[in-house]
Scaffold this motif. Sequence first.
Motif, mmCIF file in Angstrom:
data_model
loop_
_atom_site.group_PDB
_atom_site.id
_atom_site.type_symbol
_atom_site.label_atom_id
_atom_site.label_comp_id
_atom_site.label_asym_id
_atom_site.label_seq_id
_atom_site.Cartn_x
_atom_site.Cartn_y
_atom_site.Cartn_z
ATOM 1 N N ASN A 56 0.857 -1.189 0.000
ATOM 2 C CA ASN A 56 0.000 0.000 0.000
ATOM 3 C C ASN A 56 0.889 1.232 0.000
ATOM 4 O OD1 ASN A 56 -1.746 2.112 0.501
ATOM 5 N ND2 ASN A 56 -2.848 1.087 2.154
ATOM 6 N N LEU A 57 0.891 1.954 -1.120
ATOM 7 C CA LEU A 57 1.803 3.089 -1.283
ATOM 8 C C LEU A 57 1.153 4.432 -0.947
ATOM 9 C CD1 LEU A 57 3.529 1.983 -4.610
ATOM 10 C CD2 LEU A 57 4.244 1.532 -2.254
ATOM 11 N N SER A 58 0.010 4.394 -0.286
ATOM 12 C CA SER A 58 -0.684 5.642 0.034
ATOM 13 C C SER A 58 -0.047 6.394 1.193
ATOM 14 C CB SER A 58 -2.152 5.366 0.350
ATOM 15 O OG SER A 58 -2.271 4.540 1.512
ATOM 16 N N ALA A 59 0.723 5.701 2.021
ATOM 17 C CA ALA A 59 1.350 6.345 3.175
ATOM 18 C C ALA A 59 2.685 5.675 3.462
ATOM 19 C CB ALA A 59 0.443 6.252 4.394
ATOM 20 N N GLY A 60 3.615 6.461 4.001
ATOM 21 C CA GLY A 60 4.924 5.927 4.327
ATOM 22 C C GLY A 60 5.934 7.033 4.519
ATOM 23 N N THR A 61 7.205 6.658 4.526
ATOM 24 C CA THR A 61 8.294 7.596 4.793
ATOM 25 C C THR A 61 9.248 7.653 3.610
ATOM 26 O OG1 THR A 61 8.168 7.083 7.169
ATOM 27 C CG2 THR A 61 10.182 8.139 6.376
ATOM 28 N N LEU A 62 9.558 8.879 3.149
ATOM 29 C CA LEU A 62 10.550 9.070 2.092
ATOM 30 C C LEU A 62 11.901 9.325 2.739
ATOM 31 C CD1 LEU A 62 11.012 9.376 -1.018
ATOM 32 C CD2 LEU A 62 10.809 11.851 -0.648
ATOM 33 N N GLN A 63 12.909 8.552 2.314
ATOM 34 C CA GLN A 63 14.256 8.704 2.837
ATOM 35 C C GLN A 63 15.234 8.948 1.699
ATOM 36 O OE1 GLN A 63 14.669 4.954 4.986
ATOM 37 N NE2 GLN A 63 13.974 5.925 6.883
ATOM 38 N N VAL A 64 16.357 9.584 2.027
ATOM 39 C CA VAL A 64 17.371 9.900 1.029
ATOM 40 C C VAL A 64 18.694 9.278 1.450
ATOM 41 C CG1 VAL A 64 18.009 12.109 2.116
ATOM 42 C CG2 VAL A 64 18.384 11.771 -0.356
ATOM 43 N N LEU A 65 19.497 8.865 0.460
ATOM 44 C CA LEU A 65 20.790 8.238 0.731
ATOM 45 C C LEU A 65 21.794 9.294 1.172
ATOM 46 C CD1 LEU A 65 22.463 5.381 -1.144
ATOM 47 C CD2 LEU A 65 23.775 7.475 -0.857
ATOM 48 N N VAL A 66 22.474 9.017 2.278
ATOM 49 C CA VAL A 66 23.495 9.902 2.830
ATOM 50 C C VAL A 66 24.836 9.182 2.761
ATOM 51 C CG1 VAL A 66 24.306 11.102 4.908
ATOM 52 C CG2 VAL A 66 21.862 11.075 4.340
ATOM 53 N N ALA A 67 25.816 9.833 2.130
ATOM 54 C CA ALA A 67 27.141 9.231 1.966
ATOM 55 C C ALA A 67 28.135 10.333 1.654
ATOM 56 C CB ALA A 67 27.132 8.186 0.853
ATOM 57 N N GLY A 68 29.402 9.947 1.562
ATOM 58 C CA GLY A 68 30.448 10.901 1.233
ATOM 59 C C GLY A 68 30.465 11.233 -0.254
ATOM 60 N N THR A 69 31.496 11.963 -0.663
ATOM 61 C CA THR A 69 31.600 12.398 -2.059
ATOM 62 C C THR A 69 32.368 11.423 -2.932
ATOM 63 O OG1 THR A 69 33.591 13.676 -1.524
ATOM 64 C CG2 THR A 69 31.476 14.829 -1.383
ATOM 65 N N ALA A 70 32.939 10.378 -2.349
ATOM 66 C CA ALA A 70 33.728 9.413 -3.121
ATOM 67 C C ALA A 70 32.812 8.519 -3.959
ATOM 68 C CB ALA A 70 34.578 8.561 -2.181
ATOM 69 N N THR A 71 33.418 7.744 -4.862
ATOM 70 C CA THR A 71 32.653 6.833 -5.711
ATOM 71 C C THR A 71 32.457 5.469 -5.077
ATOM 72 O OG1 THR A 71 34.691 6.242 -6.884
ATOM 73 C CG2 THR A 71 33.328 7.983 -7.856
ATOM 74 N N SER A 72 32.911 5.297 -3.853
ATOM 75 C CA SER A 72 32.636 4.071 -3.109
ATOM 76 C C SER A 72 32.693 4.392 -1.627
ATOM 77 C CB SER A 72 33.641 2.962 -3.458
ATOM 78 O OG SER A 72 34.953 3.342 -3.070
ATOM 79 N N GLY A 73 32.035 3.559 -0.835
ATOM 80 C CA GLY A 73 32.025 3.788 0.600
ATOM 81 C C GLY A 73 30.774 3.225 1.228
ATOM 82 N N SER A 74 30.461 3.687 2.417
ATOM 83 C CA SER A 74 29.272 3.244 3.123
ATOM 84 C C SER A 74 28.198 4.318 3.039
ATOM 85 C CB SER A 74 29.602 2.939 4.579
ATOM 86 O OG SER A 74 30.107 4.103 5.226
ATOM 87 N N PHE A 75 26.954 3.907 3.291
ATOM 88 C CA PHE A 75 25.845 4.855 3.231
ATOM 89 C C PHE A 75 24.833 4.568 4.323
ATOM 90 C CE2 PHE A 75 24.441 1.328 0.541
ATOM 91 C CZ PHE A 75 23.136 1.128 0.972
ATOM 92 N N THR A 76 24.012 5.575 4.596
ATOM 93 C CA THR A 76 22.881 5.439 5.510
ATOM 94 C C THR A 76 21.671 6.100 4.854
ATOM 95 O OG1 THR A 76 23.454 7.510 6.631
ATOM 96 C CG2 THR A 76 24.329 5.458 7.573
ATOM 97 N N TRP A 77 20.530 5.973 5.505
ATOM 98 C CA TRP A 77 19.299 6.603 5.017
ATOM 99 C C TRP A 77 18.801 7.601 6.058
ATOM 100 C CZ3 TRP A 77 18.157 5.542 0.109
ATOM 101 C CH2 TRP A 77 18.576 4.325 -0.438
ATOM 102 N N THR A 78 18.342 8.767 5.581
ATOM 103 C CA THR A 78 17.796 9.788 6.460
ATOM 104 C C THR A 78 16.436 10.231 5.927
ATOM 105 O OG1 THR A 78 19.983 10.590 7.120
ATOM 106 C CG2 THR A 78 18.138 12.106 7.421
ATOM 107 N N THR A 79 15.484 10.436 6.814
ATOM 108 C CA THR A 79 14.138 10.835 6.411
ATOM 109 C C THR A 79 14.127 12.243 5.817
ATOM 110 O OG1 THR A 79 13.114 9.422 8.071
ATOM 111 C CG2 THR A 79 11.799 11.265 7.263
#
Length: 382
Positions: A204-227
């Motif tokens: 059901n896509l009528s409700a939920g949370t939008l998150q964006v990928l948070v990471a450094g400026t490099a072309t590889s590394g680790s990431f997290t999600w923030t609302t």
Amino acid sequence: MDRRVFMRASVLAAGTAAFSGSLVKGALAAPAQNATSPYGALLAADANGIQLPSGFTSQVVARTGQVVSGTSYSWHQAPDGGACFADGTGWIYTSNSEVSAGGASMIKFDASGNVTAASRILSGTSTNCAGGKTPWNTWLSCEEISLGRVWETYPFGGTAVARPAMGRFKHEAAAADPVRQVIYLTEDETNGRFYRFVPTTWGNLSAGTLQVLVAGTATSGSFTWTTVPDPDGSPTTTRTQVSGSKSFNGGEGCWYANDTVWFTTKGDNRVWQLNLLTNTYELAYDDGLVTGTATLTGVDNITGSSYGDLYVAEDGGNMEINMITPDDKISVFLRITGQSSSEITGPAFNPAGNRLYFSSQRGTSGSSSGGITYCVTGPFRT
């Protein structure tokens, strides 16, 4: 990263409490490099102007402004993103229309690949570019305009509905992840972001949370999600709301399989790869890191086969669909000749994996009124 090795790692991780990262690390490889195609060299162009390997054939399925054979429905302008859905013994192919008031349409096929029906599934929307299918058999048609919306459409019947909770921005593609129960989303801006939508209830896509990928400026590394605080994107755009969110140059196609999501960025001709088990990212392809002449430019729509091969369509370039194999080798699968003012869109396999559908958005005319939708049949690796 070898996708077959990674699949085995995924299975192991699911059943082992203390999973060692050494197996994943051992599967890492450099971004894809030029290689000989597993299907062999391209032959001369066929009657449809398409160069294919031996054993493969092409056919025209539909042309803009013309009635789809076997139906009374006229095919839409500027065909773009697409997907296939199993339908009993046959299947359905959906396709967006990237023009003002474009919407989306579908074509239904029987078990032999013959057209049995075609119809409109979305009307009155603008610049519907790419999108993605859901596990519950709906097509997410995405508007590539400022404050654009995701529309959930129903190829099997039903009224399309906007899903504003998925964010309002210049949407491009979507990919469903049934394991984490989220939808990944790309944004076609030079400083676009990569998002995921977490529905309150899966399916059901009528409700939920939008998150964006948070990471450094490099072309590889680790990431997290923030609302994202305000998915409505007004007055502050979604891509500028979260400090530290990673910028991507022109997000395009998106594909999920086996705890991995791939997405493309046209501004720098890259294919990005996110390992969702380790929350790390890397480049699967970068034309600037290819030894010799890069075969893939104009990086755009992407799809995958059951074998694990990725198929990447070009917007411009040499009007090719290139394939990236699980061992990170890239080669040309097909080339459309005589249509240099067009782009290849909507690649998608039928459920059996022996037919690849795609479109030339502007065909030989270079105009949105000249779109052509094709099907290529042959011995695809499955």
